[in-house]
Design an enzyme around this catalytic site. Structure first.
Site, mmCIF file in Angstrom:
data_model
loop_
_atom_site.group_PDB
_atom_site.id
_atom_site.type_symbol
_atom_site.label_atom_id
_atom_site.label_comp_id
_atom_site.label_asym_id
_atom_site.label_seq_id
_atom_site.Cartn_x
_atom_site.Cartn_y
_atom_site.Cartn_z
ATOM 1 N N ILE A 20 22.596 -41.896 16.216
ATOM 2 C CA ILE A 20 23.092 -40.541 15.960
ATOM 3 C C ILE A 20 23.183 -39.735 17.256
ATOM 4 C CG2 ILE A 20 22.510 -38.354 14.799
ATOM 5 C CD1 ILE A 20 23.605 -40.630 12.966
ATOM 6 N N LYS A 216 20.977 -33.402 2.298
ATOM 7 C CA LYS A 216 21.025 -34.744 2.895
ATOM 8 C C LYS A 216 20.338 -35.774 1.985
ATOM 9 C CE LYS A 216 21.198 -38.131 5.719
ATOM 10 N NZ LYS A 216 22.462 -38.816 5.942
ATOM 11 N N CYS A 270 19.064 -45.009 6.034
ATOM 12 C CA CYS A 270 19.268 -43.798 5.222
ATOM 13 C C CYS A 270 19.011 -44.036 3.737
ATOM 14 C CB CYS A 270 20.692 -43.287 5.430
ATOM 15 S SG CYS A 270 20.928 -42.643 7.082
HETATM 16 N N1 LIG Z 1 21.860 -44.166 11.830
HETATM 17 C C1 LIG Z 1 22.501 -43.498 10.890
HETATM 18 O O1 LIG Z 1 23.537 -43.946 10.412
HETATM 19 C C2 LIG Z 1 22.003 -42.154 10.407
HETATM 20 C C3 LIG Z 1 22.838 -41.399 9.559
HETATM 21 C C4 LIG Z 1 22.405 -40.156 9.136
HETATM 22 C C5 LIG Z 1 21.143 -39.686 9.527
HETATM 23 N N2 LIG Z 1 20.342 -40.445 10.336
HETATM 24 C C6 LIG Z 1 19.047 -39.889 10.734
HETATM 25 O O2 LIG Z 1 19.118 -39.528 12.106
HETATM 26 C C7 LIG Z 1 17.843 -39.726 12.725
HETATM 27 C C8 LIG Z 1 18.004 -40.620 13.939
HETATM 28 O O3 LIG Z 1 18.446 -41.880 13.498
HETATM 29 P P1 LIG Z 1 19.047 -42.969 14.483
HETATM 30 O O4 LIG Z 1 19.694 -43.967 13.619
HETATM 31 O O5 LIG Z 1 19.841 -42.316 15.565
HETATM 32 O O6 LIG Z 1 17.692 -43.550 15.116
HETATM 33 P P2 LIG Z 1 17.569 -44.588 16.335
HETATM 34 O O7 LIG Z 1 16.305 -45.317 16.128
HETATM 35 O O8 LIG Z 1 18.848 -45.321 16.528
HETATM 36 O O9 LIG Z 1 17.412 -43.654 17.617
HETATM 37 C C9 LIG Z 1 16.370 -42.776 17.811
HETATM 38 C C10 LIG Z 1 16.111 -42.647 19.289
HETATM 39 O O10 LIG Z 1 15.100 -41.640 19.468
HETATM 40 C C11 LIG Z 1 14.273 -42.030 20.541
HETATM 41 N N3 LIG Z 1 13.031 -41.283 20.461
HETATM 42 C C12 LIG Z 1 11.954 -41.499 19.666
HETATM 43 N N4 LIG Z 1 11.042 -40.541 19.891
HETATM 44 C C13 LIG Z 1 11.543 -39.714 20.817
HETATM 45 C C14 LIG Z 1 11.073 -38.536 21.454
HETATM 46 N N5 LIG Z 1 9.886 -38.007 21.155
HETATM 47 N N6 LIG Z 1 11.840 -37.951 22.391
HETATM 48 C C15 LIG Z 1 13.051 -38.472 22.703
HETATM 49 N N7 LIG Z 1 13.554 -39.577 22.142
HETATM 50 C C16 LIG Z 1 12.814 -40.189 21.195
HETATM 51 C C17 LIG Z 1 14.145 -43.531 20.386
HETATM 52 O O11 LIG Z 1 13.747 -44.129 21.606
HETATM 53 C C18 LIG Z 1 15.562 -43.912 19.943
HETATM 54 O O12 LIG Z 1 16.369 -44.262 21.056
HETATM 55 C C19 LIG Z 1 16.928 -40.299 11.636
HETATM 56 O O13 LIG Z 1 16.218 -39.255 11.031
HETATM 57 C C20 LIG Z 1 17.911 -40.881 10.639
HETATM 58 O O14 LIG Z 1 17.370 -40.915 9.349
HETATM 59 C C21 LIG Z 1 20.760 -41.657 10.783
#
Ligand SMILES: NC(=O)c1ccc[n+]([C@@H]2O[C@H](COP(=O)([O-])OP(=O)(O)OC[C@H]3O[C@@H](n4cnc5c(N)ncnc54)[C@H](O)[C@@H]3O)[C@@H](O)[C@H]2O)c1
Length: 420
Positions: A20, A216, A270
């Site tokens: 994201i 959401k 999700c």
């Molecule tokens: N992937 C999807 O399709 C999707 C869709 C809608 C919502 N979401 C939501 O979005 C959020 C993020 O999901 P994602 O898929 O991008 O996760 P992801 O695991 O791909 O990425 C998260 C990133 O955050 C970093 N991170 C962790 N702790 C951190 C901190 N304290 N400071 C800075 N960086 C940090 C990690 O190293 C990682 O690179 C989640 O809550 C998820 O539920 C995801």
């Protein structure tokens, strides 16, 4: 702040460069903002600094290179002062006392990390999916405590959930409608303006924080419940020996019926996670949502039982000698995301039971995935005695005749006429 957003001089820091955060950073950089892409994972930041993205997503590499080379997007593992912080860190669940509970520790850590850089008029936006009340009661409280600034008087806080589809993230970031929730009207207005700068056909709608948080969770619970219905039908249809895909196709001829397709289960970050956040907060009132989750969670196990039954019939006394090939290991078609993948659960359960299992995941360029050998389609077709088609990847659809010429359990109902 409103002028800074209008003239694109507001500096934005995205916290978390994952599926994201990275595309979101690119979208804001493309819109003309200076964006810091912050992550605690040094490997991620080094990869990005070297001009490569670390996730598989169509068109993202090209878009990333452009904003990196123009200097609009700066990957970094150091936080600095910013006008806007957008938190996109993971929110998985943890299993405790036989329950699946939200783990918001990453959101807490990120809030504490940005707090020293939050000043008067800073806008903080939470995009991570969270249980209701988390925005104000966790993020808002942490920043108030760490900074002594007052929420809605000194700094602003919004919740803006993400609803993109992996595989189409950049497109959907600009074309999907966005929900902006905040307990302050001013924050709603600033956040709406900010997101409108990346939206093309999509619109931004404002509401209070709790409605936005619930929105959401409700969207994903709605989809999960509907998939559970299809998965339940697939089990019933199997019991009476009819083809569930034909059944659904015919039922959908009714003008007001639109049943989804069954599959290997529900995976990803999700749908397999978010409904639990509602169940956690409202255990008494959410029996339908919980049952749907349990039904979808059960599907991979049901498939394992079905495979074992078929193997007994087709390869009597040789079940543990033959090679089972799992076609598809990610959690949905044409992506590399393996999180909560039902196909992996099927592969690992079979392996634990002593079967010989290999996999084919064309979207992941690794020789092994969670201990399962990852073969090319040609290799798996050649080596396997029995195939389980768990995902409608394009490569499988294009080669369906070849696949169906082998012994196959076709969980997703692909035919040579295309996907049913
Ligand atoms: N992937 C999807 O399709 C999707 C869709 C809608 C919502 N979401 C939501 O979005 C959020 C993020 O999901 P994602 O898929 O991008 O996760 P992801 O695991 O791909 O990425 C998260 C990133 O955050 C970093 N991170 C962790 N702790 C951190 C901190 N304290 N400071 C800075 N960086 C940090 C990690 O190293 C990682 O690179 C989640 O809550 C998820 O539920 C995801």
């Amino acid at each position: 702040m409103i002028e800074k957003i209008e003239n694109k001089t507001a500096k934005i820091t995205i916290v978390g460069m994952g599926y994201i955060g990275l595309p979101t950073s690119i979208a804001f950089a493309q819109a003309g903002f200076n964006v810091n892409g912050y992550d605690v994972n040094e490997e991620v930041i080094n990869t990005l600094k070297n001009g490569k993205i670390h996730i598989k997503e169509p068109d993202l590499q090209q878009a990333f290179e452009k904003v990196l080379n123009s200097g609009k997007l700066k990957p970094t593992n150091k936080l600095e002062k910013s006008d806007v912080f957008i938190i996109c860190v993971p929110t998985p669940f943890i299993k405790r006392d036989n329950k699946k509970l939200s783990d918001i520790s990453y959101v807490e850590t990120a809030s504490k990390a940005i707090a020293p850089f939050v000043e008067k008029d800073t806008l903080v936006i939470l995009e991570s999916t969270v249980p209701p009340l988390t925005t104000d009661e966790v993020v808002g409280k942490i920043i108030e405590e760490e900074t002594k600034l007052k929420l809605n008087e000194d700094f602003y806080l919004s919740y803006c959930p993400e609803r993109v589809l992996p595989g189409k993230i950049l497109y959907e970031l600009k074309n999907n409608d966005r929900i902006v929730g905040s307990s302050s009207e001013k924050a709603q207005k600033i956040t709406k303006d900010l997101y409108e700068s990346i939206l093309t056909t999509g619109k931004a709608y404002t509401t209070d924080t709790h409605t936005a948080e619930m929105c959401k969770l409700v969207e994903n619970s709605y989809r999960d419940v509907n998939i559970a219905f299809a998965n339940e039908l697939s089990i019933i249809a199997d019991k009476i020996g009819i083809n569930v895909f034909e059944l659904i196709e015919l039922a959908n001829k009714h003008p007001r019926v639109n049943i989804l397709k069954p599959g290997a289960g529900v995976g990803g970050h999700c749908l397999a996670v978010d409904p639990w956040f509602i169940v956690e907060k409202f255990p008494e009132e959410s029996s339908l949502i919980r049952t749907a989750r349990e039904k979808n969670d059960y599907k991979p196990q049901w498939i394992v039982e079905k495979i074992e039954k078929e193997l007994k019939e087709k390869f009597p006394n040789k079940e543990k000698e033959i090679i089972i090939g799992i076609l598809g290991l990610s959690y949905k078609p044409n992506i590399d995301d393996l999180r909560e993948s039902p196909s992996i659960e099927i592969a690992l359960t079979l392996k634990e039971k002593g079967y010989n299992v290999v996999g084919c995941e064309p979207n992941v360029l690794k020789e092994e995935i969670k201990g399962i050998k990852n073969l090319s389609l040609n290799e798996i077709l050649e080596k396997s005695d029995y195939l389980v088609l768990t995902l409608a990847h394009d490569e499988f659809k294009q080669n369906i005749d070849l696949i169906m010429s082998k012994e196959v359990l076709n969980v997703v109902g692909i035919t040579n006429k295309g996907l049913n």
